[in-house]
Design a protein around this motif. Structure first.
Motif, PDB file in Angstrom:
ATOM      1  N   THR A 141       7.447  -8.742   4.891  1.00 34.22           N
ATOM      2  CA  THR A 141       5.995  -8.903   4.830  1.00 34.22           C
ATOM      3  C   THR A 141       5.329  -7.814   5.655  1.00 34.22           C
ATOM      4  N   ALA A 190       7.333  -4.708   1.888  1.00 31.93           N
ATOM      5  CA  ALA A 190       7.455  -5.410   0.610  1.00 31.93           C
ATOM      6  C   ALA A 190       6.095  -5.961   0.180  1.00 31.93           C
ATOM      7  N   ALA A 191       5.324  -6.446   1.148  1.00 36.71           N
ATOM      8  CA  ALA A 191       4.002  -6.991   0.830  1.00 36.71           C
ATOM      9  C   ALA A 191       3.076  -5.904   0.294  1.00 36.71           C
ATOM     10  N   SER A 194       4.119  -4.973  -3.230  1.00 33.52           N
ATOM     11  CA  SER A 194       3.714  -6.062  -4.134  1.00 33.52           C
ATOM     12  C   SER A 194       2.242  -5.945  -4.496  1.00 33.52           C
ATOM     13  N   GLN A 195       1.407  -5.713  -3.474  1.00 28.71           N
ATOM     14  CA  GLN A 195      -0.034  -5.604  -3.717  1.00 28.71           C
ATOM     15  C   GLN A 195      -0.356  -4.397  -4.588  1.00 28.71           C
ATOM     16  N   TRP A 197       1.584  -2.818  -6.715  1.00 20.92           N
ATOM     17  CA  TRP A 197       2.074  -2.978  -8.078  1.00 20.92           C
ATOM     18  C   TRP A 197       1.266  -4.021  -8.845  1.00 20.92           C
ATOM     19  N   ALA A 198       0.830  -5.069  -8.182  1.00 23.16           N
ATOM     20  CA  ALA A 198      -0.019  -6.067  -8.834  1.00 23.16           C
ATOM     21  C   ALA A 198      -1.301  -5.405  -9.340  1.00 23.16           C
ATOM     22  N   ASP A 207       5.313  -8.677  -8.003  1.00 23.34           N
ATOM     23  CA  ASP A 207       5.712  -8.396  -6.627  1.00 23.34           C
ATOM     24  C   ASP A 207       6.590  -7.148  -6.558  1.00 23.34           C
ATOM     25  N   ALA A 208       7.108  -6.870  -5.362  1.00 23.30           N
ATOM     26  CA  ALA A 208       7.898  -5.654  -5.142  1.00 23.30           C
ATOM     27  C   ALA A 208       9.169  -5.647  -5.976  1.00 23.30           C
ATOM     28  N   ASP A 210       9.521  -6.961  -8.905  1.00 20.67           N
ATOM     29  CA  ASP A 210       9.099  -6.599 -10.267  1.00 20.67           C
ATOM     30  C   ASP A 210       8.856  -5.099 -10.371  1.00 20.67           C
ATOM     31  N   CYS A 211       8.280  -4.521  -9.318  1.00 19.48           N
ATOM     32  CA  CYS A 211       8.031  -3.079  -9.312  1.00 19.48           C
ATOM     33  C   CYS A 211       9.344  -2.314  -9.396  1.00 19.48           C
TER      34      CYS A 211
END
Length: 316
Positions: A141, A190-191, A194-195, A197-198, A207-208, A210-211
């Protein structure tokens, strides 16, 4: 069988073990931290869990634990045995070492910071085994760090050593809750991935992980997001290795689960940036989410060894 209690306290869950003298896990257990019930309840849950572990050792291993080690998040004063502050758990200045020792019938207790404790385990029995100098960087995070020197982890004069996530890598960039702008963890955690890529994918649930999958499939948007994170991470790591000159750089946390999707471009990015510095080995962490618990066990055994040495010196 002689053993110690090891506790790793997280924001949502606790991992625990009874650990033998050779590092063997003789018993493992997990509990919810229960932070929604407030800081006092969390402390009582920790104390109760430790007492259960003591009773289990007494019943199944023939004797109670000889010592205990506990790793907690936030600001920790290991010398005084204080859990100074944790935003996630809501506590301030909890004398956790004293409370645990009292609940465990007076056995010695070692208190450590969760990332430094995990780094201790990775350095001694994990990916950094055999390295006299290492830097452990978990990408979760946020981003933290543990500086390993000759089998121990450096806490710093005030307990803040290793906060690599707050190295400014993009001056004037994204605001960070620490009060600065452009901190590493705002770009390479990672956070953060995630942001980013979203937003890039238009999927608020992405999220990461998925990226990383999208990078592997050749998605150009994902490749850009991923490379931006890798470049920021390399900038921060090269600053750290310039200061610390580690022999081994251990990368862990959720982002490291991408494997070579992370490590291949990261090694290349770090290598491009070094000039006079010696390039460390850049390796993946070995111990996963058991690192904190194993490190807490090491802290407990170290405490017993120190006590034994002190008694020997007095005797002689």
């Amino acid at each position: 069988m002689r053993h110690v209690i090891a506790l790793d306290v997280g924001g949502t869950g606790m991992k625990a073990a009874l650990v033998g003298a050779e590092g063997e896990l003789l018993h493992q257990a997990r509990r919810a931290t229960g932070r929604e019930r407030g800081p006092d309840a969390v402390v009582e849950t920790i104390l109760g869990f430790a007492a259960e572990l003591r009773a289990h050792g007494e019943l199944h291993l023939g004797e109670p634990a000889a010592a205990a080690g506990v790793a907690v998040p936030g600001i920790v004063d290991a010398a005084l045995g204080l859990a100074v502050y944790s935003a996630n758990l809501g506590w301030r200045d909890v004398p956790l070492r004293r409370l645990l020792s009292e609940r465990l019938h007076g056995v010695p207790v070692a208190l450590g910071h969760d990332v430094r404790t995990g780094g201790l385990a990775e350095g001694r029995i994990g990916a950094g085994q055999g390295a006299d100098r290492f830097l452990f960087v978990p990408l979760g995070t946020g981003i933290a760090g543990a500086i390993g020197i000759d089998g121990k982890v450096e806490a710093g004069a005030h307990g803040f050593a290793g906060e690599i996530g707050h190295i400014v890598v993009r001056p004037g960039g994204t605001a960070c809750p620490c009060g600065q702008r452009g901190c590493l963890e705002r770009y390479a955690s990672a956070a953060a991935v995630s942001q980013a890529w979203a937003e890039a994918s238009g999927d608020p649930g992405a999220d990461a992980a998925d990226c990383a999958k999208a990078v592997e499939s050749g998605d150009e948007r994902a490749v850009r997001v991923w490379q931006d994170a890798v470049d920021a991470l390399a900038d921060g790591l090269v600053t750290a290795l310039t200061l610390l000159d580690p022999r081994t750089l251990i990368i862990g946390g959720g982002l490291a689960e991408a494997g070579e999707t992370l490590f291949t471009p990261l090694r290349a990015a770090v290598e491009r940036r070094v000039t006079f510095q010696k390039l460390p080995a850049v390796v993946a962490a070995d111990l996963g989410d058991t690192a904190g618990c194993l490190g807490a066990g090491l802290l407990a055994w170290d405490l017993l060894e120190t006590d034994s040495t002190d008694r020997s010196e007095v005797t002689t």
